[in-house]
Design a protein around this motif. Sequence first.
Motif, PDB file in Angstrom:
ATOM      1  N   GLY A 161       0.807  -1.219   0.000  1.00 47.38           N
ATOM      2  CA  GLY A 161       0.000   0.000   0.000  1.00 47.38           C
ATOM      3  C   GLY A 161       0.837   1.264   0.000  1.00 47.38           C
ATOM      4  O   GLY A 161       0.292   2.366  -0.065  1.00 47.38           O
ATOM      5  N   ASP A 162       2.150   1.129   0.073  1.00 50.16           N
ATOM      6  CA  ASP A 162       3.048   2.280   0.083  1.00 50.16           C
ATOM      7  C   ASP A 162       3.670   2.434  -1.302  1.00 50.16           C
ATOM      8  O   ASP A 162       4.387   1.539  -1.772  1.00 50.16           O
ATOM      9  CB  ASP A 162       4.139   2.073   1.137  1.00 50.16           C
ATOM     10  CG  ASP A 162       5.017   3.297   1.325  1.00 50.16           C
ATOM     11  OD1 ASP A 162       5.053   4.155   0.432  1.00 50.16           O
ATOM     12  OD2 ASP A 162       5.683   3.388   2.384  1.00 50.16           O
ATOM     13  N   PRO A 163       3.440   3.558  -1.991  1.00 46.85           N
ATOM     14  CA  PRO A 163       4.000   3.728  -3.349  1.00 46.85           C
ATOM     15  C   PRO A 163       5.515   3.640  -3.395  1.00 46.85           C
ATOM     16  O   PRO A 163       6.083   3.276  -4.424  1.00 46.85           O
ATOM     17  CB  PRO A 163       3.513   5.121  -3.767  1.00 46.85           C
ATOM     18  CG  PRO A 163       2.317   5.383  -2.912  1.00 46.85           C
ATOM     19  CD  PRO A 163       2.583   4.690  -1.612  1.00 46.85           C
ATOM     20  N   ASP A 164       6.183   3.948  -2.289  1.00 47.19           N
ATOM     21  CA  ASP A 164       7.643   3.900  -2.269  1.00 47.19           C
ATOM     22  C   ASP A 164       8.182   2.493  -2.019  1.00 47.19           C
ATOM     23  O   ASP A 164       9.359   2.229  -2.302  1.00 47.19           O
ATOM     24  CB  ASP A 164       8.184   4.839  -1.181  1.00 47.19           C
ATOM     25  CG  ASP A 164       7.853   6.303  -1.468  1.00 47.19           C
ATOM     26  OD1 ASP A 164       7.828   6.673  -2.660  1.00 47.19           O
ATOM     27  OD2 ASP A 164       7.611   7.056  -0.509  1.00 47.19           O
ATOM     28  N   LEU A 165       7.350   1.608  -1.477  1.00 43.43           N
ATOM     29  CA  LEU A 165       7.806   0.255  -1.147  1.00 43.43           C
ATOM     30  C   LEU A 165       7.230  -0.820  -2.056  1.00 43.43           C
ATOM     31  O   LEU A 165       7.814  -1.900  -2.175  1.00 43.43           O
ATOM     32  CB  LEU A 165       7.423  -0.087   0.300  1.00 43.43           C
ATOM     33  CG  LEU A 165       8.133   0.666   1.423  1.00 43.43           C
ATOM     34  CD1 LEU A 165       7.567   0.222   2.774  1.00 43.43           C
ATOM     35  CD2 LEU A 165       9.631   0.419   1.378  1.00 43.43           C
ATOM     36  N   ALA A 166       6.105  -0.555  -2.687  1.00 45.30           N
ATOM     37  CA  ALA A 166       5.373  -1.601  -3.404  1.00 45.30           C
ATOM     38  C   ALA A 166       6.221  -2.261  -4.489  1.00 45.30           C
ATOM     39  O   ALA A 166       6.250  -3.492  -4.609  1.00 45.30           O
ATOM     40  CB  ALA A 166       4.095  -1.024  -4.009  1.00 45.30           C
ATOM     41  N   MET A 171       9.572  -6.918  -6.414  1.00 43.18           N
ATOM     42  CA  MET A 171      10.874  -7.381  -6.869  1.00 43.18           C
ATOM     43  C   MET A 171      11.418  -8.474  -5.945  1.00 43.18           C
ATOM     44  O   MET A 171      12.024  -9.457  -6.410  1.00 43.18           O
ATOM     45  CB  MET A 171      11.845  -6.205  -6.928  1.00 43.18           C
ATOM     46  CG  MET A 171      13.108  -6.491  -7.706  1.00 43.18           C
ATOM     47  SD  MET A 171      14.201  -5.045  -7.825  1.00 43.18           S
ATOM     48  CE  MET A 171      13.147  -3.915  -8.736  1.00 43.18           C
ATOM     49  N   ALA A 172      11.216  -8.324  -4.642  1.00 45.65           N
ATOM     50  CA  ALA A 172      11.678  -9.339  -3.693  1.00 45.65           C
ATOM     51  C   ALA A 172      11.000 -10.686  -3.952  1.00 45.65           C
ATOM     52  O   ALA A 172      11.632 -11.746  -3.867  1.00 45.65           O
ATOM     53  CB  ALA A 172      11.417  -8.874  -2.260  1.00 45.65           C
ATOM     54  N   PRO A 251      -5.002  -3.560 -10.482  1.00 50.77           N
ATOM     55  CA  PRO A 251      -3.586  -3.740 -10.115  1.00 50.77           C
ATOM     56  C   PRO A 251      -2.698  -2.701 -10.779  1.00 50.77           C
ATOM     57  O   PRO A 251      -3.134  -1.958 -11.651  1.00 50.77           O
ATOM     58  CB  PRO A 251      -3.294  -5.137 -10.642  1.00 50.77           C
ATOM     59  CG  PRO A 251      -4.230  -5.318 -11.781  1.00 50.77           C
ATOM     60  CD  PRO A 251      -5.485  -4.559 -11.450  1.00 50.77           C
ATOM     61  N   GLY A 252      -1.445  -2.667 -10.322  1.00 55.64           N
ATOM     62  CA  GLY A 252      -0.483  -1.703 -10.823  1.00 55.64           C
ATOM     63  C   GLY A 252      -0.300  -0.518  -9.901  1.00 55.64           C
ATOM     64  O   GLY A 252       0.531   0.359 -10.156  1.00 55.64           O
ATOM     65  N   GLY A 253      -1.059  -0.487  -8.806  1.00 54.22           N
ATOM     66  CA  GLY A 253      -0.987   0.633  -7.878  1.00 54.22           C
ATOM     67  C   GLY A 253      -0.097   0.332  -6.692  1.00 54.22           C
ATOM     68  O   GLY A 253       0.601  -0.680  -6.679  1.00 54.22           O
ATOM     69  N   PRO A 254      -0.124   1.212  -5.721  1.00 54.14           N
ATOM     70  CA  PRO A 254      -0.936   2.438  -5.708  1.00 54.14           C
ATOM     71  C   PRO A 254      -0.349   3.541  -6.586  1.00 54.14           C
ATOM     72  O   PRO A 254       0.871   3.684  -6.654  1.00 54.14           O
ATOM     73  CB  PRO A 254      -0.911   2.849  -4.231  1.00 54.14           C
ATOM     74  CG  PRO A 254       0.345   2.236  -3.688  1.00 54.14           C
ATOM     75  CD  PRO A 254       0.592   0.989  -4.453  1.00 54.14           C
TER      76      PRO A 254
END
Length: 307
Positions: A161-166, A171-172, A251-254
Amino acid sequence: MQHGKYRFIAGFLAAPLALYALFVVWPFVQSIYYSFTDWTGLSPDFSLVGLDNYARLWDDDVFWASLRHSLLFALLLPVLTIGLALFFAFMINVGGRPRRGAAVSGVRGSSFYKIAYFFPQVLSIAIVALLFQFAYNPESGAINSGLRAVGLGGVQPLWLGDPDLALWCVMAVLVWSTVGFFVVLFSAGMASIPRDFYEAALLDGAGRITTFFRITLPLLRDTIQSGWVYMGILALGAESFAVVQIMTTGPGGPDYSTTVLVLYVYQSAFRDGAAAYATTIGVALLVVTLAFAAAVMRLGRRERLEY
């Protein structure tokens, strides 16, 4: 014995090449053609619109965001996945301490580690994505629950839910799900390297790091190159689509923070009813994939080592 040789070879190649042309080359040609039309995908009627779709692509902010994410996947995922796989494979095969009767051996329990690393390959990528979607849940997921259990209740990221972490979370998952395949691939390559090379290097005083960079890496270069291209294609194609489609919001967000090119192709065609524009994005994806493969093959070109 040479009489009729070429006709014999042509007879065997004709059917495979015809199938390849019909099911691979022809769809590419059709996609390029449809990218110059206004076809919706829902009607047999369409007309030629020239470069309008490409002009729209140039001004499409979502496309450029998707391209950045796809390029990030193509550049980082092979480095992370192949780097980890090489390390694990080296430790499993030749990274252990010398044992009685064997100067070079893997770590103890190497057979178990091979099975453990390969286990994610047994699971469907859809199942892997669902499992990690539950794990990333900020309220009841395993990750945040584990943080609370060790007294880090104040550290409760939103993850997907975090745009900086998603994007990094996605990738992980891709690294975790693919590294096992390359561990087995590189283990097979290392098993073909004569043990005499390692024993001679150890007798000369070389350490594990030296033997890895001076023996293992050069002799596995062709295998690594093939794996790099394969991993890049996975990162640009079906694997990234499945994980992003299942795990992320939208999908593809946030806010389009995890949208990749292959997902944008799917959404344009089946959600927006713009099949012609989707094929235009597909043409861009084709160019990126071919450029990536050509760059890896060009940079990895060298004289073949025989042993």
